[in-house]
Design a protein around this motif. Structure first.
Motif, PDB file in Angstrom:
ATOM      1  N   PRO A 166     -14.503  64.211-115.775  1.00  0.00           N
ATOM      2  CA  PRO A 166     -15.073  63.243-114.825  1.00  0.00           C
ATOM      3  C   PRO A 166     -15.203  63.876-113.448  1.00  0.00           C
ATOM      4  N   SER A 167     -16.298  63.585-112.771  1.00  0.00           N
ATOM      5  CA  SER A 167     -16.537  64.166-111.453  1.00  0.00           C
ATOM      6  C   SER A 167     -16.096  63.208-110.361  1.00  0.00           C
ATOM      7  N   TYR A 168     -15.215  63.689-109.531  1.00  0.00           N
ATOM      8  CA  TYR A 168     -14.769  62.937-108.369  1.00  0.00           C
ATOM      9  C   TYR A 168     -14.972  63.792-107.120  1.00  0.00           C
ATOM     10  N   PHE A 169     -15.125  63.124-106.014  1.00  0.00           N
ATOM     11  CA  PHE A 169     -15.342  63.808-104.737  1.00  0.00           C
ATOM     12  C   PHE A 169     -14.344  63.271-103.722  1.00  0.00           C
ATOM     13  N   MET A 170     -13.803  64.193-102.918  1.00  0.00           N
ATOM     14  CA  MET A 170     -12.764  63.818-101.961  1.00  0.00           C
ATOM     15  C   MET A 170     -13.273  63.858-100.531  1.00  0.00           C
ATOM     16  N   GLY A 171     -12.696  62.977 -99.728  1.00  0.00           N
ATOM     17  CA  GLY A 171     -12.965  62.980 -98.295  1.00  0.00           C
ATOM     18  C   GLY A 171     -11.655  63.050 -97.533  1.00  0.00           C
ATOM     19  N   LYS A 172     -11.684  63.711 -96.383  1.00  0.00           N
ATOM     20  CA  LYS A 172     -10.488  63.805 -95.538  1.00  0.00           C
ATOM     21  C   LYS A 172     -10.894  63.516 -94.098  1.00  0.00           C
ATOM     22  N   LYS A 173     -10.336  62.463 -93.543  1.00  0.00           N
ATOM     23  CA  LYS A 173     -10.593  62.114 -92.144  1.00  0.00           C
ATOM     24  C   LYS A 173      -9.265  61.744 -91.503  1.00  0.00           C
ATOM     25  N   LYS A 174      -9.291  61.438 -90.215  1.00  0.00           N
ATOM     26  CA  LYS A 174      -8.076  61.003 -89.535  1.00  0.00           C
ATOM     27  C   LYS A 174      -8.448  60.053 -88.415  1.00  0.00           C
ATOM     28  N   ILE A 175      -7.492  59.223 -88.049  1.00  0.00           N
ATOM     29  CA  ILE A 175      -7.677  58.336 -86.913  1.00  0.00           C
ATOM     30  C   ILE A 175      -6.573  58.630 -85.914  1.00  0.00           C
ATOM     31  N   GLU A 176      -6.972  58.921 -84.671  1.00  0.00           N
ATOM     32  CA  GLU A 176      -6.015  59.237 -83.614  1.00  0.00           C
ATOM     33  C   GLU A 176      -5.679  57.966 -82.857  1.00  0.00           C
ATOM     34  N   LEU A 177      -4.392  57.684 -82.731  1.00  0.00           N
ATOM     35  CA  LEU A 177      -3.915  56.469 -82.078  1.00  0.00           C
ATOM     36  C   LEU A 177      -3.237  56.822 -80.760  1.00  0.00           C
ATOM     37  N   THR A 178      -3.099  55.860 -79.903  1.00  0.00           N
ATOM     38  CA  THR A 178      -2.392  56.105 -78.647  1.00  0.00           C
ATOM     39  C   THR A 178      -0.884  56.070 -78.917  1.00  0.00           C
ATOM     40  N   PRO A 179      -0.091  56.809 -78.125  1.00  0.00           N
ATOM     41  CA  PRO A 179       1.347  56.960 -78.408  1.00  0.00           C
ATOM     42  C   PRO A 179       2.113  55.641 -78.491  1.00  0.00           C
ATOM     43  N   GLU A 180       1.652  54.595 -77.755  1.00  0.00           N
ATOM     44  CA  GLU A 180       2.416  53.343 -77.767  1.00  0.00           C
ATOM     45  C   GLU A 180       2.225  52.533 -79.048  1.00  0.00           C
ATOM     46  N   ILE A 181       1.261  52.919 -79.881  1.00  0.00           N
ATOM     47  CA  ILE A 181       1.015  52.181 -81.126  1.00  0.00           C
ATOM     48  C   ILE A 181       2.032  52.615 -82.178  1.00  0.00           C
ATOM     49  N   ASN A 182       2.654  51.670 -82.840  1.00  0.00           N
ATOM     50  CA  ASN A 182       3.626  51.953 -83.899  1.00  0.00           C
ATOM     51  C   ASN A 182       2.871  52.181 -85.214  1.00  0.00           C
ATOM     52  N   VAL A 183       2.843  53.432 -85.645  1.00  0.00           N
ATOM     53  CA  VAL A 183       2.071  53.794 -86.844  1.00  0.00           C
ATOM     54  C   VAL A 183       2.633  53.102 -88.084  1.00  0.00           C
ATOM     55  N   ASP A 184       3.952  52.991 -88.155  1.00  0.00           N
ATOM     56  CA  ASP A 184       4.564  52.327 -89.323  1.00  0.00           C
ATOM     57  C   ASP A 184       4.123  50.866 -89.427  1.00  0.00           C
ATOM     58  N   ASP A 185       3.988  50.207 -88.286  1.00  0.00           N
ATOM     59  CA  ASP A 185       3.515  48.823 -88.296  1.00  0.00           C
ATOM     60  C   ASP A 185       2.100  48.730 -88.835  1.00  0.00           C
ATOM     61  N   ILE A 186       1.262  49.685 -88.431  1.00  0.00           N
ATOM     62  CA  ILE A 186      -0.125  49.705 -88.910  1.00  0.00           C
ATOM     63  C   ILE A 186      -0.162  49.886 -90.427  1.00  0.00           C
ATOM     64  N   LEU A 187       0.649  50.808 -90.921  1.00  0.00           N
ATOM     65  CA  LEU A 187       0.682  51.053 -92.368  1.00  0.00           C
ATOM     66  C   LEU A 187       1.183  49.819 -93.122  1.00  0.00           C
ATOM     67  N   ALA A 188       2.170  49.128 -92.557  1.00  0.00           N
ATOM     68  CA  ALA A 188       2.686  47.910 -93.189  1.00  0.00           C
ATOM     69  C   ALA A 188       1.603  46.832 -93.242  1.00  0.00           C
ATOM     70  N   LYS A 189       0.821  46.732 -92.171  1.00  0.00           N
ATOM     71  CA  LYS A 189      -0.278  45.764 -92.144  1.00  0.00           C
ATOM     72  C   LYS A 189      -1.334  46.107 -93.190  1.00  0.00           C
ATOM     73  N   MET A 190      -1.606  47.406 -93.360  1.00  0.00           N
ATOM     74  CA  MET A 190      -2.600  47.832 -94.373  1.00  0.00           C
ATOM     75  C   MET A 190      -2.098  47.520 -95.780  1.00  0.00           C
ATOM     76  N   GLU A 191      -0.800  47.718 -95.990  1.00  0.00           N
ATOM     77  CA  GLU A 191      -0.225  47.387 -97.297  1.00  0.00           C
ATOM     78  C   GLU A 191      -0.412  45.902 -97.601  1.00  0.00           C
ATOM     79  N   LYS A 192      -0.139  45.057 -96.602  1.00  0.00           N
ATOM     80  CA  LYS A 192      -0.289  43.607 -96.789  1.00  0.00           C
ATOM     81  C   LYS A 192      -1.748  43.220 -96.976  1.00  0.00           C
TER      82      LYS A 192
END
Length: 460
Positions: A374-400
């Motif tokens: 099977p043929s699959y294709f991958m992408g790699k990107k990133k999002i840069e956040l400001t230091p005051e943003i809690n990355v773990d909180d963002i990930l928890a929100k995405m999980e929900k």
């Protein structure tokens, strides 16, 4: 700042300031810390470590520093000289040593080097052990040996022979079937130790080797990471030589990329897929990769009525899960093959032998073999956040946000949709979320990443 201290080893650029780069003082400090950690955890006086290095320019200097430091601690050293990561891993238990150090920065450019640390099984030390070692380095609580107790030093020049013989003895490597095909193989070893080891293996398997960049002088002729954009020369040479396929390895020979007979990339992700296909055709079992590796491995496992599981990213995590599930095959999508019947470490040599066996038995060209997956294709990107943003909180929100989908949180957040997936991982050093996607087309993979970035922005 280019000194990276991790639980699995120490990596940095040569030269510069102490504690900022991999200087001689840093090499001595971390070699001392690892040796001291071993002494603290072994109930024996006479310890032996195996060391080996890739061909990068700084290797001789770093090896001398590590060797002298270990001897200064009273630890015996068996020096394999120019070697590969899997060869050192094989030789630690072979010689009943207490651990090992591989001097290689893997796919990093020539200004980098590293100390990769192995336990007595020839496997990377655990996270817990690595943290203990780093604490010792921080404290600099070293106790060096007196003159009559200095460690002994010896060299070995038979390590490649031992490693290759163990591969040839594997039941799933059919030496005679490979020899009958008289394969012609082009090899790009990026002027490191794969240029010694892989031709030795291919010769034992009756293959003709066309060498490209196989002089182990550490002068990398292109970026040593085996990605498509770096491999134009071998792609052209495979066609020119009318070869059966091409083999590309990184400087320490733990990653394997393949080129088909048309000079096209087989795909690093598909090295593991093809070898798993061969093995699972012959034995039902479990296949393991990490969360950021292709879904194609899961598909192949299911085709063979076998199971697939995904670990957190990192070779140590893949190996831990492979042992837990008693896996037949495992590895990472970067071309890292872990075949437990040989040892629990990424190994391009065993990967080449297993792939050659499969190719010989299937009686297909490499491009025909690839077309069957099977043929699959991958992408790699990133999002840069400001230091005051809690990355773990963002990930928890995405999980929900995606709780109705198949979600894994063992390493960031991975969301498996019906036809694609996205894996979100936070950086340990910067306020960044790295976004990995896979889909049935490159456009779809990139579009999914953009949709996820938009969703994250809406949650901030």
């Amino acid at each position: 700042m280019s000194l990276i201290k991790s639980i699995s080893g120490i990596r940095g650029t040569i030269g510069g300031k102490v504690n900022d780069n991999l200087t001689p003082l840093d090499v001595v400090k971390f070699a001392s810390a690892f040796g001291t950690w071993l002494q603290n955890n072994k109930n024996k006086k006479d310890l032996t470590l195996v060391i080996g290095r890739d061909a990068r320019i700084s290797g001789g200097m770093v090896s001398s520093l590590v060797t002298a430091t270990l001897q200064g601690l009273g630890i015996n050293v068996v020096d394999l000289g120019l070697s590969t990561t899997p060869t050192v891993e094989i030789m630690v238990p072979e010689l009943k040593a207490d651990g090992g150090i591989i001097l290689t920065a893997s796919h990093n450019p020539k200004q980098w080097n590293a100390l990769k640390l192995l336990n007595e099984k020839g496997e990377f030390i655990s996270g817990e052990n690595g943290a203990e070692m780093l604490a010792i380095a921080e404290s600099e609580d070293f106790n060096f040996a007196e003159v009559d107790d200095l460690g002994k030093y010896e060299t070995r020049d038979d390590a490649f022979d031992i490693h290759i013989q163990q591969i040839l003895d594997l039941p799933m490597v059919d030496v005679e079937a490979i020899k009958a095909k008289k394969f012609k193989v082009v090899l790009d070893a990026v002027n490191s130790t794969g240029g010694i080891a892989i031709p030795m293996l291919l010769d034992k398997l009756g293959c003709e080797t066309v060498k490209l960049y196989c002089e182990p002088n550490g002068q990398f002729p292109h970026n040593p990471e085996p990605l498509k954009e770096h491999l134009g020369d071998i792609c052209e040479l495979v066609k020119k030589e009318n070869a059966d396929f091409g083999v590309v390895v990184d400087p320490d020979v733990d990653r394997l990329a393949l080129i088909d007979e048309k000079g096209e990339m087989f795909g690093e992700e598909y090295t593991l897929v093809a070898i798993a296909d061969y093995l699972l055709k012959n034995k039902n079992g479990v296949a393991i990769s990490n969360l950021s590796s292709s879904r194609a491995l899961r598909d192949i496992a299911q085709n063979h009525h076998s199971e697939y599981f995904a670990s957190a990213v990192g070779e140590v995590n893949v190996v831990t899960l492979m042992k837990e599930k008693n896996a037949v095959i495992g590895g990472e999508g970067n071309g890292g093959i872990i075949y437990p019947d040989l040892h629990y470490g990424r190994d391009s040599l065993v990967g080449v032998a297993l792939f050659l066996t499969y190719l010989a038995k299937e009686n297909k060209t490499v491009s025909e073999l690839r077309a069957g997956y099977p043929s699959y294709f991958m992408g790699k990107k990133k999002i840069e956040l400001t230091p005051e943003i809690n990355v773990d909180d963002i990930l928890a929100k995405m999980e929900k946000e995606y709780q109705n989908e198949e979600v894994s949180t063992i390493d960031g957040v991975k969301i498996d949709f019906e036809n694609n997936w996205v894996h979100l991982r936070k950086s340990n050093t910067e306020p960044i979320i790295r976004i990995y996607t896979e889909a049935k087309s490159q456009e779809e993979a990139d579009q999914l990443a953009d949709e996820i970035i938009a969703k994250i922005n809406s949650l901030i």
